[in-house]
Enzyme design. Structure first.
Site, short mmCIF file in Angstrom:
data_model
loop_
_atom_site.label_atom_id
_atom_site.label_comp_id
_atom_site.label_asym_id
_atom_site.label_seq_id
_atom_site.Cartn_x
_atom_site.Cartn_y
_atom_site.Cartn_z
N LYS A 54 0.85 -1.20 0.00
CA LYS A 54 0.00 0.00 0.00
C LYS A 54 0.88 1.25 0.00
O LYS A 54 2.09 1.17 0.25
CB LYS A 54 -0.90 -0.02 1.24
CG LYS A 54 -0.14 0.09 2.56
CD LYS A 54 -1.05 -0.20 3.74
CE LYS A 54 -0.27 -0.11 5.05
NZ LYS A 54 -0.96 -0.75 6.16
N TYR A 108 16.13 30.80 6.29
CA TYR A 108 14.98 31.56 6.80
C TYR A 108 15.04 31.73 8.31
O TYR A 108 15.42 30.80 9.03
CB TYR A 108 13.68 30.82 6.46
CG TYR A 108 13.27 30.90 5.01
CD1 TYR A 108 13.07 32.13 4.39
CD2 TYR A 108 13.08 29.74 4.28
CE1 TYR A 108 12.67 32.19 3.06
CE2 TYR A 108 12.69 29.79 2.95
CZ TYR A 108 12.48 31.02 2.34
OH TYR A 108 12.10 31.07 1.04
C1 PLP Z 1 -0.13 -1.81 6.70
C2 PLP Z 1 -0.70 -3.06 7.18
C3 PLP Z 1 0.11 -4.18 7.43
C4 PLP Z 1 1.62 -4.13 7.34
O1 PLP Z 1 2.15 -3.61 8.54
P1 PLP Z 1 3.72 -3.53 8.78
O2 PLP Z 1 3.84 -3.08 10.19
O3 PLP Z 1 4.25 -2.54 7.80
O4 PLP Z 1 4.27 -4.88 8.55
C5 PLP Z 1 -0.51 -5.36 7.78
N1 PLP Z 1 -1.86 -5.44 7.91
C6 PLP Z 1 -2.67 -4.38 7.70
C7 PLP Z 1 -4.13 -4.52 7.87
C8 PLP Z 1 -2.12 -3.16 7.34
O5 PLP Z 1 -2.93 -2.11 7.15
#
Ligand code: PLP
Length: 389
Positions: free
Chosen positions: A44, A282
């Site tokens: 994602k 700045y």
């Molecule tokens: C993002 C996510 C993961 C992965 O989590 P990590 O800590 O990056 O391994 C697993 N399950 C769900 C539902 C997520 O949203």
């Protein structure tokens, strides 16, 4: 390598594949008897900033069973790039997104009978079946259905012939917490919920999945039929609590440690001498303590370099750590290179990554920025080209 902007993120897909292979070795059952644990590669948020398409393709090359997208648009991007593997929309969908979900053969997290009905109707219309994964809320109090409402939801799904319950899942709120009892309780509640379902005569779906990165290392009992690693695929660790655990597991399994996938680099666009006592950048938050050589780099908060790191971060140049000085601007930062012999315009500078014997990790930058490695990686901006090797 084709020409690209001087500020870029170098993505090492070999390291990404290595990390996935490590995970495979770690999660495979040691006895040779138990069922294999599948891997859902969580890609994602543009693969945590690394580029969803190249990472998804690399993950598919190593044979992952599932891909995890955050929102339906991310899933569609994968399908449009010819990725045909099973994809779960982790963040669930709205009822007006059912047509796209069915069309692209995604599975979704499902928590309400309302969405189940809408999905079933659309699946019937398109002449398809849809895989749904129920998320059981075992303590995160975010997405998910409470254990007491689970049985009616399953019954609803089972009465809808175009829906297939493929998985029961849950998500941990604190798998990287020093206090292991929070996660242990979530695991126990999930297991208790499953056994009650079985007692009620419910047939178990083919998959159960619980573990994110932290849980799969720290709570092997949570690995179940599939794990959902995200951050570790990119070679970073959620919190320092994980450091020794991961190291030990790699040693025991005779594996090379996990490797960071992204390095963030830039180049000196201008070098100048600045006299002692002069303000930099700045708001005059920094004054040169001596006659100095100051370098300008074309990277700023518009590229995702948090402004709260101003005067609180280091970079690598010619294999040496040097301080960032003055307020971080939208497009530029300054670094103090007074003590770097032979420094030149055009020299490569590492924001995080390795140079010579020195390394700045994403974890270090996260700590200095008072955030977590996830946010540092996701925030590397869209105008920073990703360069794959
Ligand atoms: C993002 C996510 C993961 C992965 O989590 P990590 O800590 O990056 O391994 C697993 N399950 C769900 C539902 C997520 O949203």
């Amino acid at each position: 390598m084709a020409h690209h902007r001087a500020t870029f993120a170098e993505i090492n897909l070999k390291a990404f594949k290595h990390n996935l292979q490590n995970l495979r070795a770690i999660t495979e059952p040691t006895t040779g008897l138990g069922p294999a644990t599948g891997i859902m590669a969580v890609i994602k948020a543009d693969a945590y900033g690394h580029g969803a398409i190249p990472c998804a393709k690399a993950a598919v090359d190593t044979g992952v069973e599932y891909l995890g997208a955050g929102i339906i648009e991310e899933g569609i991007e994968l399908r449009e790039n010819n990725i045909t593997e099973p994809i779960l929309i982790l963040g669930s969908i709205f009822p007006d997104e059912v047509a796209d979900l069915v069309r692209h053969n995604f599975a979704t997290i499902l928590c309400t009978p309302h969405l189940a009905q809408a999905l079933a109707k659309e699946a019937e219309k398109q002449g398809k079946t849809v895989n749904v994964h129920i998320k059981v809320d075992t303590g995160m109090n975010r997405l998910g259905v409470l254990p007491e409402n689970l049985l009616p939801l399953i019954k609803t799904i089972n009465n809808l012939p175009t829906l297939k319950l493929e998985a029961l899942s849950t998500h941990f709120s604190s798998a990287d917490d020093k206090d292991v009892s929070i996660t242990t309780q979530q695991i126990e509640l999930f297991q208790k919920t499953l056994s009650e379902l079985q007692k009620a005569g419910v047939t178990m779906p083919p998959l159960t999945h619980l573990a994110n990165t932290s849980a799969l290392f720290r709570f092997p009992e949570s690995r179940s039929k599939m794990v959902r690693p995200g951050l570790i695929l990119y070679g970073a660790l959620p919190s320092p609590v994980l450091n020794s655990v991961v190291e030990k597991i790699c040693q025991k399994k005779n594996l090379q440690n996990f490797q960071p996938v992204m390095q963030w680099k830039s180049k000196i666009i201008l070098l100048k001498s600045v006299q002692k006592g002069q303000p930099l950048s700045y708001s005059r938050k920094y004054f040169t303590p001596r006659d100095s050589v100051i370098a300008t780099l074309p990277i700023g908060y518009a590229d995702g370099l948090h402004r709260n790191l101003s005067n609180n971060m280091e970079v690598l140049i010619r294999g040496k750590r040097v301080p960032q000085v003055g307020t971080i601007c939208m497009d530029m930062i300054l670094i103090d290179v007074t003590e770097v012999p032979d420094v030149q315009m055009g020299d490569e500078v590492v924001i995080f990554g390795k140079q010579g014997e020195e390394e700045i990790t994403v974890e270090e930058l996260a700590k200095r920025s008072n955030t977590i490695p996830y946010e540092i990686l996701c925030n590397v901006g869209k105008r920073v080209p990703r360069v794959y090797r």
